[in-house]
Design a protein around this motif. Sequence first.
Motif, PDB file in Angstrom:
ATOM      1  N   UNK A  62      -9.514 -23.871 -11.053  1.00 47.62           N
ATOM      2  CA  UNK A  62      -8.706 -24.961 -11.589  1.00 47.62           C
ATOM      3  C   UNK A  62      -8.407 -25.925 -10.447  1.00 47.62           C
ATOM      4  N   UNK A  63      -8.109 -27.154 -10.795  1.00 46.94           N
ATOM      5  CA  UNK A  63      -7.788 -28.161  -9.788  1.00 46.94           C
ATOM      6  C   UNK A  63      -6.307 -28.080  -9.414  1.00 46.94           C
ATOM      7  N   UNK A  64      -5.983 -28.707  -8.300  1.00 53.87           N
ATOM      8  CA  UNK A  64      -4.583 -28.805  -7.897  1.00 53.87           C
ATOM      9  C   UNK A  64      -3.762 -29.428  -9.020  1.00 53.87           C
ATOM     10  N   UNK A  87      -4.865 -23.565   3.021  1.00 54.10           N
ATOM     11  CA  UNK A  87      -3.734 -23.931   2.162  1.00 54.10           C
ATOM     12  C   UNK A  87      -3.722 -23.056   0.924  1.00 54.10           C
ATOM     13  N   UNK A  88      -2.554 -22.911   0.342  1.00 53.46           N
ATOM     14  CA  UNK A  88      -2.379 -22.245  -0.949  1.00 53.46           C
ATOM     15  C   UNK A  88      -1.413 -23.079  -1.776  1.00 53.46           C
ATOM     16  N   UNK A  89      -1.387 -22.824  -3.048  1.00 54.49           N
ATOM     17  CA  UNK A  89      -0.325 -23.361  -3.892  1.00 54.49           C
ATOM     18  C   UNK A  89       0.613 -22.200  -4.198  1.00 54.49           C
ATOM     19  N   UNK A  90       1.849 -22.315  -3.698  1.00 49.08           N
ATOM     20  CA  UNK A  90       2.859 -21.327  -4.081  1.00 49.08           C
ATOM     21  C   UNK A  90       3.217 -21.623  -5.528  1.00 49.08           C
ATOM     22  N   UNK A  91       2.886 -20.708  -6.402  1.00 44.28           N
ATOM     23  CA  UNK A  91       3.083 -20.854  -7.844  1.00 44.28           C
ATOM     24  C   UNK A  91       4.101 -19.806  -8.255  1.00 44.28           C
ATOM     25  N   UNK A  92       5.292 -20.260  -8.648  1.00 37.23           N
ATOM     26  CA  UNK A  92       6.409 -19.372  -8.932  1.00 37.23           C
ATOM     27  C   UNK A  92       6.574 -19.186 -10.438  1.00 37.23           C
ATOM     28  N   UNK A  96      10.551 -17.033 -10.095  1.00 42.05           N
ATOM     29  CA  UNK A  96      10.973 -15.742  -9.538  1.00 42.05           C
ATOM     30  C   UNK A  96       9.833 -14.948  -8.921  1.00 42.05           C
ATOM     31  N   UNK A  97       8.637 -15.038  -9.480  1.00 38.01           N
ATOM     32  CA  UNK A  97       7.514 -14.218  -9.025  1.00 38.01           C
ATOM     33  C   UNK A  97       6.467 -15.130  -8.404  1.00 38.01           C
ATOM     34  N   UNK A  98       6.135 -14.861  -7.155  1.00 36.65           N
ATOM     35  CA  UNK A  98       5.193 -15.691  -6.417  1.00 36.65           C
ATOM     36  C   UNK A  98       3.761 -15.208  -6.610  1.00 36.65           C
ATOM     37  N   UNK A  99       2.892 -16.150  -6.946  1.00 35.97           N
ATOM     38  CA  UNK A  99       1.443 -15.955  -6.911  1.00 35.97           C
ATOM     39  C   UNK A  99       0.907 -17.094  -6.057  1.00 35.97           C
ATOM     40  N   UNK A 100       0.133 -16.777  -5.038  1.00 35.29           N
ATOM     41  CA  UNK A 100      -0.505 -17.818  -4.235  1.00 35.29           C
ATOM     42  C   UNK A 100      -1.842 -18.137  -4.886  1.00 35.29           C
ATOM     43  N   UNK A 101      -1.970 -19.341  -5.399  1.00 37.50           N
ATOM     44  CA  UNK A 101      -3.205 -19.749  -6.061  1.00 37.50           C
ATOM     45  C   UNK A 101      -4.062 -20.560  -5.104  1.00 37.50           C
ATOM     46  N   UNK A 102      -5.376 -20.299  -5.144  1.00 33.37           N
ATOM     47  CA  UNK A 102      -6.329 -21.020  -4.316  1.00 33.37           C
ATOM     48  C   UNK A 102      -7.343 -21.716  -5.210  1.00 33.37           C
ATOM     49  N   UNK A 103      -7.417 -23.045  -5.111  1.00 31.29           N
ATOM     50  CA  UNK A 103      -8.456 -23.798  -5.805  1.00 31.29           C
ATOM     51  C   UNK A 103      -9.791 -23.464  -5.137  1.00 31.29           C
ATOM     52  N   UNK A 104     -10.930 -23.852  -5.714  1.00 27.25           N
ATOM     53  CA  UNK A 104     -12.219 -23.511  -5.091  1.00 27.25           C
ATOM     54  C   UNK A 104     -12.335 -23.937  -3.623  1.00 27.25           C
ATOM     55  N   UNK A 105     -11.868 -25.134  -3.274  1.00 29.27           N
ATOM     56  CA  UNK A 105     -11.968 -25.554  -1.870  1.00 29.27           C
ATOM     57  C   UNK A 105     -10.997 -24.773  -0.983  1.00 29.27           C
ATOM     58  N   UNK A 106      -9.826 -24.429  -1.501  1.00 29.94           N
ATOM     59  CA  UNK A 106      -8.891 -23.607  -0.740  1.00 29.94           C
ATOM     60  C   UNK A 106      -9.473 -22.211  -0.530  1.00 29.94           C
ATOM     61  N   UNK A 107     -10.134 -21.681  -1.535  1.00 28.76           N
ATOM     62  CA  UNK A 107     -10.736 -20.341  -1.438  1.00 28.76           C
ATOM     63  C   UNK A 107     -11.819 -20.311  -0.361  1.00 28.76           C
ATOM     64  N   UNK A 108     -12.617 -21.382  -0.274  1.00 29.63           N
ATOM     65  CA  UNK A 108     -13.652 -21.442   0.776  1.00 29.63           C
ATOM     66  C   UNK A 108     -13.001 -21.377   2.157  1.00 29.63           C
ATOM     67  N   UNK A 109     -11.942 -22.157   2.359  1.00 32.88           N
ATOM     68  CA  UNK A 109     -11.243 -22.153   3.646  1.00 32.88           C
ATOM     69  C   UNK A 109     -10.607 -20.791   3.916  1.00 32.88           C
TER      70      UNK A 109
END
Length: 120
Positions: A62-64, A87-92, A96-109
């Motif tokens: 998914x995109x940012x 980088x990650x997107x802190x997705x709460x 209350x519950x944190x999931x760090x999401x990585x878009x495709x370009x973030x995952x490559x890095x």
Amino acid sequence: TPFGPYQNSYIVWFGDEYGSAIELYPAGTEMIPDAGEGQANFRHNASVSGFTATHAAISIDRSRKEILTFASDNGWRAIELSRGGFNVIEFWIENRVLIELLTPDMARDYLAWTKRFVNP
């Protein structure tokens, strides 16, 4: 999709070759071991804070904008932050519950940066 073991729960299917999924439960839901040989049981704890240090970093196709819009539409905090080499997107979830999401370009890095720890 809605998830049957406990009311107002959902499951997110990743559709990958591993069958990856994340189960989402309302704040205050606790999973407890069965007293015998059965599967985990659920209960609601109204006094629990709902915060936990346990979290996961998950690559998502998914995109940012899609991620941030979904969070905003639900009133949840989501913010892109640096973790040093990636980088990650802190997705709460429910704020209350944190999931760090990585878009495709973030995952490559992320994979490039973590490679030195996995295969030194």
